[in-house]
Motif scaffolding. Structure first.
Motif, PDB file in Angstrom:
ATOM      1  N   LEU A  80      -9.534  -2.546  -6.981  1.00 17.70           N
ATOM      2  CA  LEU A  80      -8.587  -1.540  -6.569  1.00 17.70           C
ATOM      3  C   LEU A  80      -9.496  -0.211  -5.961  1.00 17.70           C
ATOM      4  N   PRO A  81     -10.299   0.503  -6.721  1.00 13.88           N
ATOM      5  CA  PRO A  81     -11.126   1.530  -6.211  1.00 13.88           C
ATOM      6  C   PRO A  81     -11.900   1.040  -4.730  1.00 13.88           C
ATOM      7  N   GLY A  82     -12.296  -0.060  -4.841  1.00 20.28           N
ATOM      8  CA  GLY A  82     -13.254  -0.250  -3.629  1.00 20.28           C
ATOM      9  C   GLY A  82     -12.379  -0.684  -2.399  1.00 20.28           C
ATOM     10  N   VAL A  83     -11.196  -1.132  -2.607  1.00 23.71           N
ATOM     11  CA  VAL A  83     -10.234  -1.237  -1.533  1.00 23.71           C
ATOM     12  C   VAL A  83      -9.852  -0.010  -0.839  1.00 23.71           C
TER      13      VAL A  83
ATOM     14  N   PHE B  99      -8.269  -8.451   3.559  1.00 21.00           N
ATOM     15  CA  PHE B  99      -7.280  -9.549   3.630  1.00 21.00           C
ATOM     16  C   PHE B  99      -7.185 -10.425   2.542  1.00 21.00           C
ATOM     17  N   ALA B 100      -8.257 -10.780   2.002  1.00 23.91           N
ATOM     18  CA  ALA B 100      -8.436 -11.780   0.803  1.00 23.91           C
ATOM     19  C   ALA B 100      -7.934 -11.029  -0.549  1.00 23.91           C
ATOM     20  N   SER B 101      -7.829  -9.913  -0.537  1.00 22.87           N
ATOM     21  CA  SER B 101      -7.190  -9.034  -1.606  1.00 22.87           C
ATOM     22  C   SER B 101      -5.751  -9.164  -1.387  1.00 22.87           C
ATOM     23  N   LEU B 102      -5.456  -8.966  -0.322  1.00 18.84           N
ATOM     24  CA  LEU B 102      -4.003  -9.011  -0.201  1.00 18.84           C
ATOM     25  C   LEU B 102      -3.171 -10.312  -0.366  1.00 18.84           C
ATOM     26  N   VAL B 103      -4.149 -11.517  -0.096  1.00 14.44           N
ATOM     27  CA  VAL B 103      -3.368 -12.785  -0.206  1.00 14.44           C
ATOM     28  C   VAL B 103      -3.522 -13.079  -1.551  1.00 14.44           C
ATOM     29  N   GLU B 104      -4.695 -12.931  -2.254  1.00 15.26           N
ATOM     30  CA  GLU B 104      -4.958 -13.392  -3.438  1.00 15.26           C
ATOM     31  C   GLU B 104      -4.542 -12.728  -4.877  1.00 15.26           C
ATOM     32  N   GLU B 105      -4.451 -11.171  -4.722  1.00 16.47           N
ATOM     33  CA  GLU B 105      -4.259 -10.579  -5.807  1.00 16.47           C
ATOM     34  C   GLU B 105      -2.745 -10.813  -6.273  1.00 16.47           C
ATOM     35  N   PRO B 106      -2.666 -11.091  -7.665  1.00 16.36           N
ATOM     36  CA  PRO B 106      -1.235 -11.133  -8.126  1.00 16.36           C
ATOM     37  C   PRO B 106      -0.405  -9.765  -8.473  1.00 16.36           C
ATOM     38  N   GLU B 107      -1.287  -8.804  -8.774  1.00 16.17           N
ATOM     39  CA  GLU B 107      -0.570  -7.509  -8.926  1.00 16.17           C
ATOM     40  C   GLU B 107      -0.198  -6.907  -7.581  1.00 16.17           C
TER      41      GLU B 107
ATOM     42  N   HIS C  37       0.417  -3.734  -6.926  1.00 16.67           N
ATOM     43  CA  HIS C  37      -0.162  -2.335  -6.594  1.00 16.67           C
ATOM     44  C   HIS C  37      -1.612  -2.386  -6.108  1.00 16.67           C
ATOM     45  N   VAL C  38      -2.362  -3.712  -6.287  1.00 21.23           N
ATOM     46  CA  VAL C  38      -3.601  -3.954  -5.596  1.00 21.23           C
ATOM     47  C   VAL C  38      -3.272  -4.594  -4.234  1.00 21.23           C
ATOM     48  N   LYS C  39      -2.067  -5.267  -4.096  1.00 20.56           N
ATOM     49  CA  LYS C  39      -1.671  -5.715  -2.743  1.00 20.56           C
ATOM     50  C   LYS C  39      -1.579  -4.330  -1.877  1.00 20.56           C
ATOM     51  N   SER C  40      -0.524  -3.705  -2.347  1.00 16.87           N
ATOM     52  CA  SER C  40      -0.220  -2.348  -1.745  1.00 16.87           C
ATOM     53  C   SER C  40      -1.451  -1.624  -1.260  1.00 16.87           C
ATOM     54  N   ALA C  41      -2.402  -1.423  -2.078  1.00 12.64           N
ATOM     55  CA  ALA C  41      -3.613  -0.772  -1.536  1.00 12.64           C
ATOM     56  C   ALA C  41      -4.355  -1.468  -0.563  1.00 12.64           C
ATOM     57  N   SER C  42      -4.416  -2.677  -0.682  1.00 11.61           N
ATOM     58  CA  SER C  42      -4.963  -3.568   0.447  1.00 11.61           C
ATOM     59  C   SER C  42      -4.422  -3.439   1.719  1.00 11.61           C
ATOM     60  N   ALA C  43      -2.798  -3.441   1.756  1.00 11.06           N
ATOM     61  CA  ALA C  43      -2.114  -3.443   2.870  1.00 11.06           C
ATOM     62  C   ALA C  43      -2.237  -2.121   3.600  1.00 11.06           C
ATOM     63  N   TRP C  44      -2.431  -0.949   2.620  1.00 14.33           N
ATOM     64  CA  TRP C  44      -2.329   0.367   3.340  1.00 14.33           C
ATOM     65  C   TRP C  44      -3.917   0.534   3.739  1.00 14.33           C
ATOM     66  N   SER C  45      -4.913   0.069   3.433  1.00 16.13           N
ATOM     67  CA  SER C  45      -6.125   0.052   3.812  1.00 16.13           C
ATOM     68  C   SER C  45      -6.221  -0.631   5.358  1.00 16.13           C
ATOM     69  N   LEU C  46      -5.891  -1.803   5.180  1.00 23.27           N
ATOM     70  CA  LEU C  46      -5.512  -2.507   6.647  1.00 23.27           C
ATOM     71  C   LEU C  46      -5.067  -1.726   7.685  1.00 23.27           C
TER      72      LEU C  46
ATOM     73  N   LYS D 130       0.457 -12.139   7.429  1.00 25.08           N
ATOM     74  CA  LYS D 130       0.533 -12.039   6.155  1.00 25.08           C
ATOM     75  C   LYS D 130       0.922 -10.810   5.637  1.00 25.08           C
ATOM     76  N   LEU D 131       1.105  -9.467   6.295  1.00 26.68           N
ATOM     77  CA  LEU D 131       1.786  -8.547   5.982  1.00 26.68           C
ATOM     78  C   LEU D 131       3.193  -8.845   5.823  1.00 26.68           C
TER      79      LEU D 131
END
Length: 508
Positions: free
Chosen positions: A312-315, A342-350, A352-361, A383-384
């Motif tokens: 999460l902090p890196g994303v 993109f991998a984080s958006l696809v793979e992460e089960p949580e 809030h991590v997907k949300s952060a990935s979508a935001w960063s993209l 994927k979004l």
């Protein structure tokens, strides 16, 4: 003489029994299954007078036993408070030997750790002044116990942290960071972090005591546990304001802290990434500083190699950097930052991590057509749409996906990518409007694209949309239709097969 000896034997036996009792209780308290029976037997009331015993070892063992009991649950910690044991401990902190002081500070820590009201009870007992005095002791073990207790008190909320600051703990904790003992350095750094995390004022108090200058060099320590606490403390200071972040940066944490992103210890990596995020989120200049020191490539590798909450902090750091300017977003793209996000958006089960990935993209793709195309070419848009339309997705995740799609689509001039997005199943209605609007702007200026838009089914898809008269969507659809001859528009309209059949029936 014989009678004197007989009298003394009684007292000696009583003393031995007291020693046996407190040592046994202290030992029993290490095992959770013994706690309830001991409490039922009234152990608190029996230990309390032993804190004032005339034999130091009995006092010490009684305090250790109480600390272990209080550590077990908040219910037992409340029993320590209700039995009025805290004032006795505080009194003894200033009177007794170093071993007892260590044990007494342990009890105070064990009580304070559970909740703000229990920590407040420790403060109300007058413990802070005694604990701060313990920080000036010669013995490092006493300092460590006191620093630990102060950290637990300060960690709960800003009011309790302010009490710790007002008691004069911060300068002494900074001195503890400079001591040679590793365990003392760790606890002192942790306590400074617990103070700084609550508010800009608390973080400023830590900065004013000169803590950052002594914490920053410890990033290079070979001790992983110390590095964890140091990176956490620097992040807690930097997060509050631009000025505080600049104090941290001026202590020359870069590029040293980037090496921590490759550390073998997972917590060191996470805390280092968090500290970098807290620095780069404030201004374009601070983000540029991270980029200039090679921070983007290090963060991209970190996101690629991490998983779960550690990611999460890196994303978020990559999102903050990308948000400030197209140049910084280009640096993230050039460092191959889209793929791990993109991998984080696809793979992460949580979610809030997907949300952060979508935001960063979304932050990467929002600047120019080239940025948007880089996002589209990576397959992110589909994927979004898919993630945002899942029934299990949280409201926040759906919002982040829609917002990211909007940011990218509004800059996207690649007609093929817009066409693919329009024909995605489950595309939210609010996103459909953005896609059709963007197509209506791009299509009139793209002769080759007009042909491909028809053969791909795009024109048919546009005409099948339910666009009510007078709406903006209807206006955009009409602009798209105006790019084609009437016959083609009619041929690809949803009603055309029915019209042909009608003509056939009339002819018959």
């Amino acid at each position: 003489m014989a009678s004197t000896r007989a009298v003394l034997q009684v007292f000696e036996k009583y003393q031995k029994d007291r020693v046996t009792f407190v040592q046994t209780v202290a030992e029993l308290a290490t095992r959770p299954q013994n706690i309830e029976p001991m409490q039922s037997a009234g152990v608190m009331a029996l230990l309390r007078p032993l804190l004032l015993d005339n034999v130091p070892s009995i006092q010490q063992s009684a305090a250790i036993a109480l600390g272990r009991l209080a550590n077990y649950s908040d219910h037992l910690a409340e029993a320590v408070v209700s039995n009025e044991i805290l004032p006795q401990l505080v009194y003894s902190l200033s009177e007794q030997n170093r071993f007892y002081k260590q044990a007494a500070a342990f009890v105070l820590r064990a009580v304070a750790k559970h909740s703000p009201p229990l920590a407040q009870a420790v403060v109300d007992s007058g413990a802070l002044d005694s604990l701060v005095q313990c920080l000036e002791e010669f013995d490092p073990g006493v300092k460590e116990s006191a620093a630990w207790a102060l950290g637990y008190i300060a960690g709960h909320n800003a009011e309790l942290a302010a009490c710790v600051v007002e008691a004069g703990a911060v300068p002494l904790l900074v001195l503890c960071v400079q001591e040679p003992e590793l365990s003392l350095k760790r606890i002192a750094a942790s306590s400074l972090s617990d103070i700084a995390k609550h508010s800009p004022e608390m973080a400023q108090a830590v900065v004013d005591a000169g803590a950052v200058a002594y914490l920053a060099p410890l990033i290079l320590s070979p001790d992983a546990k110390l590095k964890r606490q140091v990176c956490a403390a620097l992040g807690q200071v930097a997060k509050h304001s631009v000025d505080l972040a600049e104090v941290v940066v001026e202590a020359e944490i870069f590029p040293s802290i980037l090496m921590c992103l490759k550390d073998v210890d997972g917590f060191v990596r996470k805390h280092a990434a968090t500290a970098i995020r807290e620095v780069c989120k404030h201004t374009p200049e601070l983000a540029q500083l991270v980029v200039s020191n090679g921070g983007v490539a290090a963060l991209v590798d970190y996101v690629d190699e991490s998983e779960g909450n550690n990611r999460l902090p890196g994303v978020m750091a990559l999102g903050y950097i990308s948000a400030f300017s197209e140049t910084l977003a280009t640096a993230v793209i050039a460092s191959k930052g889209i793929a791990p996000l993109f991998a984080s958006l696809v793979e992460e089960p949580e979610d809030h991590v997907k949300s952060a990935s979508a935001w960063s993209l979304g932050q990467i793709g929002r600047h120019t057509p080239n940025h948007a195309k880089a996002i589209a070419d990576a397959g992110v848009l589909a994927k979004l749409v898919a993630v945002g339309s899942l029934p299990s997705s949280s409201e926040d995740l759906r919002t982040k996906c829609v917002r990211a799609l909007r940011f990218v689509i509004e800059k996207l001039t690649d007609l093929a990518a817009l066409d693919r997005t329009l024909q995605e199943r489950g595309l939210p209605h609010e996103v459909v409007k953005f896609v059709v609007h963007q197509i209506s702007k791009v299509l009139p200026n793209d002769p080759k694209g007009r042909h491909d838009f028809v053969t791909s089914g795009g024109l048919a898809a546009v005409q099948s949309l339910e666009a009510a008269a007078g709406t903006q969507l209807k206006e955009h659809v009409d602009v798209i239709k105006s790019c084609y001859p009437e016959e083609i528009v009619q041929y690809y309209s949803p009603a055309y097969p029915a019209q042909l059949l009608e003509k056939l029936e009339v002819g018959a």
